[in-house]
Scaffold this motif. Sequence first.
Motif, PDB file in Angstrom:
ATOM      1  N   LEU A 100       0.857  -1.187   0.000  1.00 16.26           N
ATOM      2  CA  LEU A 100       0.000   0.000   0.000  1.00 16.26           C
ATOM      3  C   LEU A 100       0.886   1.228   0.000  1.00 16.26           C
ATOM      4  O   LEU A 100       1.817   1.310   0.797  1.00 16.26           O
ATOM      5  CB  LEU A 100      -0.848   0.055   1.275  1.00 16.26           C
ATOM      6  CG  LEU A 100      -1.987  -0.919   1.472  1.00 16.26           C
ATOM      7  CD1 LEU A 100      -2.567  -0.724   2.868  1.00 16.26           C
ATOM      8  CD2 LEU A 100      -3.049  -0.672   0.427  1.00 16.26           C
ATOM      9  N   ARG A 101       0.618   2.172  -0.887  1.00 12.99           N
ATOM     10  CA  ARG A 101       1.293   3.478  -0.841  1.00 12.99           C
ATOM     11  C   ARG A 101       0.208   4.537  -0.799  1.00 12.99           C
ATOM     12  O   ARG A 101      -0.613   4.623  -1.715  1.00 12.99           O
ATOM     13  CB  ARG A 101       2.151   3.690  -2.103  1.00 12.99           C
ATOM     14  CG  ARG A 101       3.315   2.748  -2.265  1.00 12.99           C
ATOM     15  CD  ARG A 101       4.367   2.877  -1.187  1.00 12.99           C
ATOM     16  NE  ARG A 101       4.992   4.191  -1.103  1.00 12.99           N
ATOM     17  CZ  ARG A 101       6.121   4.520  -1.737  1.00 12.99           C
ATOM     18  NH1 ARG A 101       6.725   3.677  -2.543  1.00 12.99           N
ATOM     19  NH2 ARG A 101       6.641   5.712  -1.575  1.00 12.99           N
ATOM     20  N   LEU A 102       0.190   5.319   0.257  1.00 11.19           N
ATOM     21  CA  LEU A 102      -0.761   6.417   0.321  1.00 11.19           C
ATOM     22  C   LEU A 102      -0.368   7.394   1.406  1.00 11.19           C
ATOM     23  O   LEU A 102       0.451   7.076   2.273  1.00 11.19           O
ATOM     24  CB  LEU A 102      -2.180   5.904   0.583  1.00 11.19           C
ATOM     25  CG  LEU A 102      -2.418   5.244   1.943  1.00 11.19           C
ATOM     26  CD1 LEU A 102      -3.693   5.762   2.549  1.00 11.19           C
ATOM     27  CD2 LEU A 102      -2.525   3.748   1.786  1.00 11.19           C
ATOM     28  N   LEU A 150      -9.734   3.378   3.945  1.00  9.31           N
ATOM     29  CA  LEU A 150      -8.980   2.137   4.074  1.00  9.31           C
ATOM     30  C   LEU A 150      -9.170   1.533   5.468  1.00  9.31           C
ATOM     31  O   LEU A 150      -9.298   0.317   5.624  1.00  9.31           O
ATOM     32  CB  LEU A 150      -7.498   2.439   3.822  1.00  9.31           C
ATOM     33  CG  LEU A 150      -6.598   1.293   3.441  1.00  9.31           C
ATOM     34  CD1 LEU A 150      -7.123   0.582   2.214  1.00  9.31           C
ATOM     35  CD2 LEU A 150      -5.205   1.814   3.180  1.00  9.31           C
ATOM     36  N   LEU A 191      -4.175   2.498  10.018  1.00 11.52           N
ATOM     37  CA  LEU A 191      -2.843   2.122   9.544  1.00 11.52           C
ATOM     38  C   LEU A 191      -1.854   2.285  10.694  1.00 11.52           C
ATOM     39  O   LEU A 191      -1.857   3.312  11.376  1.00 11.52           O
ATOM     40  CB  LEU A 191      -2.433   3.009   8.364  1.00 11.52           C
ATOM     41  CG  LEU A 191      -3.236   2.772   7.088  1.00 11.52           C
ATOM     42  CD1 LEU A 191      -3.021   3.916   6.101  1.00 11.52           C
ATOM     43  CD2 LEU A 191      -2.862   1.449   6.455  1.00 11.52           C
ATOM     44  N   GLU A 211       3.948   3.932   3.400  1.00 13.28           N
ATOM     45  CA  GLU A 211       4.009   2.596   2.817  1.00 13.28           C
ATOM     46  C   GLU A 211       3.707   1.529   3.867  1.00 13.28           C
ATOM     47  O   GLU A 211       4.245   1.572   4.977  1.00 13.28           O
ATOM     48  CB  GLU A 211       5.429   2.381   2.246  1.00 13.28           C
ATOM     49  CG  GLU A 211       5.571   1.146   1.413  1.00 13.28           C
ATOM     50  CD  GLU A 211       6.930   1.091   0.713  1.00 13.28           C
ATOM     51  OE1 GLU A 211       7.793   1.936   0.988  1.00 13.28           O
ATOM     52  OE2 GLU A 211       7.109   0.177  -0.100  1.00 13.28           O
ATOM     53  N   TRP A 212       2.831   0.583   3.487  1.00 15.36           N
ATOM     54  CA  TRP A 212       2.456  -0.502   4.392  1.00 15.36           C
ATOM     55  C   TRP A 212       2.403  -1.800   3.595  1.00 15.36           C
ATOM     56  O   TRP A 212       2.326  -1.793   2.364  1.00 15.36           O
ATOM     57  CB  TRP A 212       1.077  -0.251   5.013  1.00 15.36           C
ATOM     58  CG  TRP A 212       1.071   0.879   5.982  1.00 15.36           C
ATOM     59  CD1 TRP A 212       1.204   0.807   7.340  1.00 15.36           C
ATOM     60  CD2 TRP A 212       0.944   2.279   5.688  1.00 15.36           C
ATOM     61  NE1 TRP A 212       1.183   2.071   7.899  1.00 15.36           N
ATOM     62  CE2 TRP A 212       1.020   2.981   6.913  1.00 15.36           C
ATOM     63  CE3 TRP A 212       0.790   3.015   4.513  1.00 15.36           C
ATOM     64  CZ2 TRP A 212       0.939   4.376   6.987  1.00 15.36           C
ATOM     65  CZ3 TRP A 212       0.701   4.393   4.587  1.00 15.36           C
ATOM     66  CH2 TRP A 212       0.784   5.056   5.804  1.00 15.36           C
ATOM     67  N   LEU A 223      -8.960  -3.502  -1.291  1.00 14.79           N
ATOM     68  CA  LEU A 223      -8.108  -2.368  -0.908  1.00 14.79           C
ATOM     69  C   LEU A 223      -8.074  -1.322  -2.015  1.00 14.79           C
ATOM     70  O   LEU A 223      -8.118  -0.120  -1.756  1.00 14.79           O
ATOM     71  CB  LEU A 223      -6.689  -2.848  -0.586  1.00 14.79           C
ATOM     72  CG  LEU A 223      -6.558  -3.791   0.611  1.00 14.79           C
ATOM     73  CD1 LEU A 223      -5.112  -4.247   0.783  1.00 14.79           C
ATOM     74  CD2 LEU A 223      -7.059  -3.131   1.886  1.00 14.79           C
ATOM     75  N   ALA A 224      -7.999  -1.793  -3.280  1.00 21.14           N
ATOM     76  CA  ALA A 224      -7.939  -0.843  -4.405  1.00 21.14           C
ATOM     77  C   ALA A 224      -9.219  -0.027  -4.482  1.00 21.14           C
ATOM     78  O   ALA A 224      -9.183   1.170  -4.801  1.00 21.14           O
ATOM     79  CB  ALA A 224      -7.686  -1.594  -5.711  1.00 21.14           C
ATOM     80  N   VAL A 275      -8.875   2.633  -1.757  1.00 25.51           N
ATOM     81  CA  VAL A 275      -7.834   3.646  -1.997  1.00 25.51           C
ATOM     82  C   VAL A 275      -8.182   4.518  -3.200  1.00 25.51           C
ATOM     83  O   VAL A 275      -7.945   5.720  -3.203  1.00 25.51           O
ATOM     84  CB  VAL A 275      -6.462   2.959  -2.195  1.00 25.51           C
ATOM     85  CG1 VAL A 275      -5.425   3.944  -2.696  1.00 25.51           C
ATOM     86  CG2 VAL A 275      -5.997   2.328  -0.896  1.00 25.51           C
ATOM     87  N   VAL A 328      -2.061   0.344  -4.808  1.00 25.87           N
ATOM     88  CA  VAL A 328      -2.248  -0.982  -4.219  1.00 25.87           C
ATOM     89  C   VAL A 328      -1.677  -1.995  -5.199  1.00 25.87           C
ATOM     90  O   VAL A 328      -2.050  -1.989  -6.373  1.00 25.87           O
ATOM     91  CB  VAL A 328      -3.753  -1.292  -3.992  1.00 25.87           C
ATOM     92  CG1 VAL A 328      -3.935  -2.703  -3.451  1.00 25.87           C
ATOM     93  CG2 VAL A 328      -4.376  -0.282  -3.053  1.00 25.87           C
TER      94      VAL A 328
END
Lengths: 200, 92
Positions: A43-45, A55, A63, A84-85, A101-102, A105, A111
């Motif tokens: 995951l990048r956000l 999310l 998160l 980032e996770w 997840l997508a 997000v 994702v």
Amino acid sequence: MLRGLAAMVSRAEPLAALEAKIAATTVDDTRLTTVPFLAQVGLRLDPDGPAAARLAAVLGSDLPGPNRAVAAGAHRVLWLGPDEWLVVAADGQEDSLVASLASAVGEDGGVIDLSSNRTGLELSGAFAREVLATCCTIDFHPRVFGPGQCVQTLIQKAGVLIDQRTDDTYLLLVRPSFAAYVAEWLLDGMLGLQADFSTR
Amino acid sequence: MFQIRCPYCGPRDEPEFKYGGQAHVAYPADPEQLSDEEWTRFLFVRDNSRGRYAERWNHAAGCRRWFNVIRDTGTHEMVGSYRSGERPEDAR
């Protein structure tokens, strides 16, 4: 079509050649177990952006912050960096995880299925921390480290993501091509501890 | 061995990091206006001072982020670190 192709190509367990040695090496109740395949989604956000709240509803938890891991439902969420996770779940969950997840997000982050990027090694037992201490410089003593914490570091020369799951269980996520190297170091540490005990 | 404080992960041992050279070397506003000598100076010439020195490090085996460190080149004291975008005065 990709799914059909994946079903045709059989997957090779990265540590198949070491399986017998891994099974035969223990220190008291401390042992190494391979977890060859895990669903892993990157995951990048922006944690302060609009996607984070959406999310959290899908993940069932916020998160986690730096060096933290949270268990939520059937998966664990590991902190990898400030934006980032890594979401880790049982093998086979990757497609449904990516989809859910997508959709949460949307356009506010990324994702991606990273399941084949790392393989799992579970180190468990009363001497797990002592075994890690033979090849990793991170301090895992309970006064500074415990369940719910994760750390990206090195075991000797190989990068590793270590997730402490219980008081005496650690899941190590390593690149498949470095897995034998890391496993050999851990097994060597266990053999060293065996030798220590036998001379007492 | 240095112990370096990653502003994101906390203190870690030096082998987790990669060195990135002097910090705060600004990219020229209009590179095409530079003479060859000025361009060479920008690319290759760095301070080589004794004392507190701002330099870039990458936490390669950890969170993979770039950040800045103040290190004393005379004593090797790690004075502090700060994130990209922060000022040297923010180092801790």
